[in-house]
Design a protein around this motif. Structure first.
Motif, PDB file in Angstrom:
ATOM      1  N   GLU A  98       0.817  -1.215   0.000  1.00 11.51           N
ATOM      2  CA  GLU A  98       0.000   0.000   0.000  1.00 11.51           C
ATOM      3  C   GLU A  98       0.846   1.257   0.000  1.00 11.51           C
ATOM      4  O   GLU A  98       0.427   2.302   0.492  1.00 11.51           O
ATOM      5  CB  GLU A  98      -0.930   0.009   1.226  1.00 11.51           C
ATOM      6  CG  GLU A  98      -2.100  -0.933   1.120  1.00 11.51           C
ATOM      7  CD  GLU A  98      -3.017  -0.579  -0.046  1.00 11.51           C
ATOM      8  OE1 GLU A  98      -3.525   0.558  -0.102  1.00 11.51           O
ATOM      9  OE2 GLU A  98      -3.215  -1.442  -0.921  1.00 11.51           O
ATOM     10  N   ALA A  99       2.028   1.183  -0.547  1.00 11.20           N
ATOM     11  CA  ALA A  99       2.985   2.293  -0.495  1.00 11.20           C
ATOM     12  C   ALA A  99       2.440   3.541  -1.172  1.00 11.20           C
ATOM     13  O   ALA A  99       1.641   3.490  -2.100  1.00 11.20           O
ATOM     14  CB  ALA A  99       4.296   1.879  -1.163  1.00 11.20           C
ATOM     15  N   PRO A 132       0.692   2.317  -5.001  1.00 12.43           N
ATOM     16  CA  PRO A 132      -0.595   1.618  -5.058  1.00 12.43           C
ATOM     17  C   PRO A 132      -1.667   2.230  -4.177  1.00 12.43           C
ATOM     18  O   PRO A 132      -2.855   2.025  -4.427  1.00 12.43           O
ATOM     19  CB  PRO A 132      -0.248   0.191  -4.609  1.00 12.43           C
ATOM     20  CG  PRO A 132       1.071   0.300  -3.914  1.00 12.43           C
ATOM     21  CD  PRO A 132       1.788   1.432  -4.558  1.00 12.43           C
ATOM     22  N   SER A 133      -1.280   2.999  -3.154  1.00  8.08           N
ATOM     23  CA  SER A 133      -2.279   3.606  -2.276  1.00  8.08           C
ATOM     24  C   SER A 133      -3.114   4.665  -2.996  1.00  8.08           C
ATOM     25  O   SER A 133      -4.145   5.099  -2.477  1.00  8.08           O
ATOM     26  CB  SER A 133      -1.616   4.228  -1.042  1.00  8.08           C
ATOM     27  OG  SER A 133      -0.824   5.339  -1.402  1.00  8.08           O
ATOM     28  N   GLY A 136      -3.817   2.084   5.765  1.00  2.00           N
ATOM     29  CA  GLY A 136      -3.804   0.630   5.762  1.00  2.00           C
ATOM     30  C   GLY A 136      -4.546   0.032   4.585  1.00  2.00           C
ATOM     31  O   GLY A 136      -5.308   0.706   3.887  1.00  2.00           O
ATOM     32  N   PHE A 137      -4.336  -1.249   4.354  1.00  2.00           N
ATOM     33  CA  PHE A 137      -4.916  -1.962   3.222  1.00  2.00           C
ATOM     34  C   PHE A 137      -6.432  -1.846   3.204  1.00  2.00           C
ATOM     35  O   PHE A 137      -7.048  -1.648   2.156  1.00  2.00           O
ATOM     36  CB  PHE A 137      -4.503  -3.436   3.272  1.00  2.00           C
ATOM     37  CG  PHE A 137      -5.030  -4.254   2.131  1.00  2.00           C
ATOM     38  CD1 PHE A 137      -4.457  -4.167   0.876  1.00  2.00           C
ATOM     39  CD2 PHE A 137      -6.113  -5.106   2.304  1.00  2.00           C
ATOM     40  CE1 PHE A 137      -4.950  -4.916  -0.188  1.00  2.00           C
ATOM     41  CE2 PHE A 137      -6.610  -5.856   1.253  1.00  2.00           C
ATOM     42  CZ  PHE A 137      -6.025  -5.760  -0.001  1.00  2.00           C
ATOM     43  N   ASP A 138      -7.057  -1.971   4.378  1.00  2.00           N
ATOM     44  CA  ASP A 138      -8.513  -1.868   4.475  1.00  2.00           C
ATOM     45  C   ASP A 138      -8.973  -0.494   4.959  1.00  2.00           C
ATOM     46  O   ASP A 138     -10.168  -0.295   5.188  1.00  2.00           O
ATOM     47  CB  ASP A 138      -9.056  -2.943   5.432  1.00  2.00           C
ATOM     48  CG  ASP A 138      -8.904  -4.343   4.868  1.00  2.00           C
ATOM     49  OD1 ASP A 138      -9.047  -4.507   3.640  1.00  2.00           O
ATOM     50  OD2 ASP A 138      -8.626  -5.267   5.649  1.00  2.00           O
ATOM     51  N   GLY A 139      -8.042   0.434   5.141  1.00  2.00           N
ATOM     52  CA  GLY A 139      -8.403   1.750   5.663  1.00  2.00           C
ATOM     53  C   GLY A 139      -8.944   1.685   7.071  1.00  2.00           C
ATOM     54  O   GLY A 139      -9.758   2.519   7.463  1.00  2.00           O
TER      55      GLY A 139
END
Length: 443
Positions: A149-150, A163-164, A406-409
């Protein structure tokens, strides 16, 4: 984007807010984003406080750009004095840029301090873009490895490794991702070797596809991945694998540097690694646009011989004055120590809240950079994006500003200016406790 206002949901907003949003949409177009379900208007600031036009006060627990506090008088004075004197580019001899470059390089230690060079840009995106260009030129390869998620910037090149920015923002075909070192769900012991193994797999894939490895670039706080600051033995095994493949190790210190993590001035130093390139931005000028890189001489030698580097505003006289004043304030006001002590107090308070609020799955972070992961269930560790979104907006209504990542926020992202005091931390904890109590009623 985590914590973004939905422009289709204007109904229910105050007329003045609705009018400003419509005006903003007409003037700026559709690509810009606002924070919060009810966006915040700000018109002035001081220290860790923001104010709207009605005089309402907001506690800023998110803004690391103004690292030494909004409108710090020493930064203002330095910028004002230099603007009255001279503002020009780097193609003239000037002492200001040399003084700052030497001062900055002295903070890294090792070879970067002994013989490294500094190169200046205006933004962190530009700094990372420049670092990638040099890495590709130096290695003759173009493969870049990042975390899942950088976020590394908004230029064409850096957006391709960020990707974020979302699924609609394409990654380069020469980019490979590895999972974040999720110490909440993965065993802490051996996590560095596990991460190095993930990098090795992606190196092999890049080589198989003919790209090879130019660089591994990482934010050592794993900010957009959800804030993972421990354990601190993650990056040394990764650096070994990267260097063995002929690649460069780039430490992106745009978010984790300048004392943010409390233990050291630079986040990578906590991991005991020696980067080939360090990139900097955001807090470097306390709100004035200044950024740059520190780089080993052998890495930039061929690039410097073959290319010319010039940035009209990068390293300009006023930017250097702002950057020097900011670094001076961090040292003179003991802000590294403040980040450590107040950060410890804040983290302890969050851990205490976790005892009475089961929706808090994990509290992590270092210094004044903390993450609170919200979960549906502690036993399954299932993410709760709803809880994180609710709390971010509930705190906004209580006039406390944070965000999520985060990946899922589902991880609260707490990142106040380095001048955040114990009293501010107490206010934050009280308001978060109230918001958590409100969340319990919603579930």
């Amino acid at each position: 984007m985590n914590n973004a206002f939905d422009p289709s949901k204007l109904d229910g907003l105050p007329p003045a807010t609705k009018g400003r949003i419509k005006r903003r949409s007409r003037a700026l177009g559709p690509a810009y984003r606002l924070f919060y379900q009810q966006p915040v208007e700000v018109c002035r600031a001081q220290g860790v406080l923001l104010y709207d036009s009605d005089g309402n006060e907001y506690l800023d627990a998110y803004n690391n750009v103004v690292s030494v506090g909004h409108c710090h008088p020493k930064i203002i004075a330095a910028v004002h004095q230099q603007m009255q004197t001279l503002c020009t580019h780097t193609r003239y001899l000037q002492d200001g840029i040399l003084d700052y470059a030497e001062d900055l390089l002295s903070t890294f230690g090792g070879k970067l301090s002994a013989s490294g060079h500094a190169m200046f840009t205006c933004t962190g995106s530009e700094a990372n873009d420049l670092a990638l260009r040099i890495a590709m030129h130096h290695t003759g390869k173009r493969g870049i490895i990042i975390t899942h998620e950088a976020y590394h910037g908004n230029s064409h090149l850096t957006a391709s490794i960020s990707p974020s920015l979302g699924d609609n923002s394409p990654l380069g075909t020469w980019v490979r991702q590895i999972p974040a070192p999720d110490a909440y769900r993965l065993p802490k012991e051996g996590l560095g070797q596990w991460m190095a193994g993930q990098v090795q797999k992606q190196i092999q894939d890049l080589e198989r596809h003919g790209d090879g490895l130019a660089a591994f670039i990482v934010d050592s706080a794993f900010s957009s991945d959800g804030v993972y600051t421990h354990p601190t033995d993650l990056l040394a095994p990764v650096a070994e694998v990267v260097h063995a493949a002929g690649g460069l190790f780039i430490a992106d210190e745009v978010q984790s540097g300048f004392g943010r993590l409390g233990d050291s001035l630079w986040g990578y130093q906590r991991h005991g690694v020696a980067p080939d390139i360090v990139t900097m931005g955001k807090p470097m000028g306390n709100g004035f646009p200044v950024a740059g890189i520190a780089i080993l001489p052998e890495v930039v030698e061929s690039f410097g011989r073959a290319m010319r580097y010039f940035n009209t505003f990068g390293g300009n006289s006023v930017a250097m004055a702002a950057a020097q004043a900011t670094l001076n304030v961090i040292r003179d006001e003991g802000l590294l120590e403040n980040a450590q002590s107040v950060g410890r107090f804040l983290k302890d308070g969050l851990l205490e809240l976790a005892k009475s609020h089961a929706s808090i799955g994990d509290v992590r972070g270092s210094g004044l950079y903390l993450g609170v992961e919200m979960v549906q269930d502690r036993s399954s560790k299932q993410s709760s994006p709803f809880a994180a979104t609710y709390l971010v907006n509930a705190l906004r209504e209580r006039r406390v500003l944070i965000s999520a990542s985060g990946f899922d926020g589902n991880s609260l992202k707490i990142r106040p200016p380095l001048v955040f005091a114990k009293a501010h931390a107490e206010r934050f904890l009280n308001e978060l406790d109230g918001a958590l109590n409100d969340l319990n009623k919603q579930q």
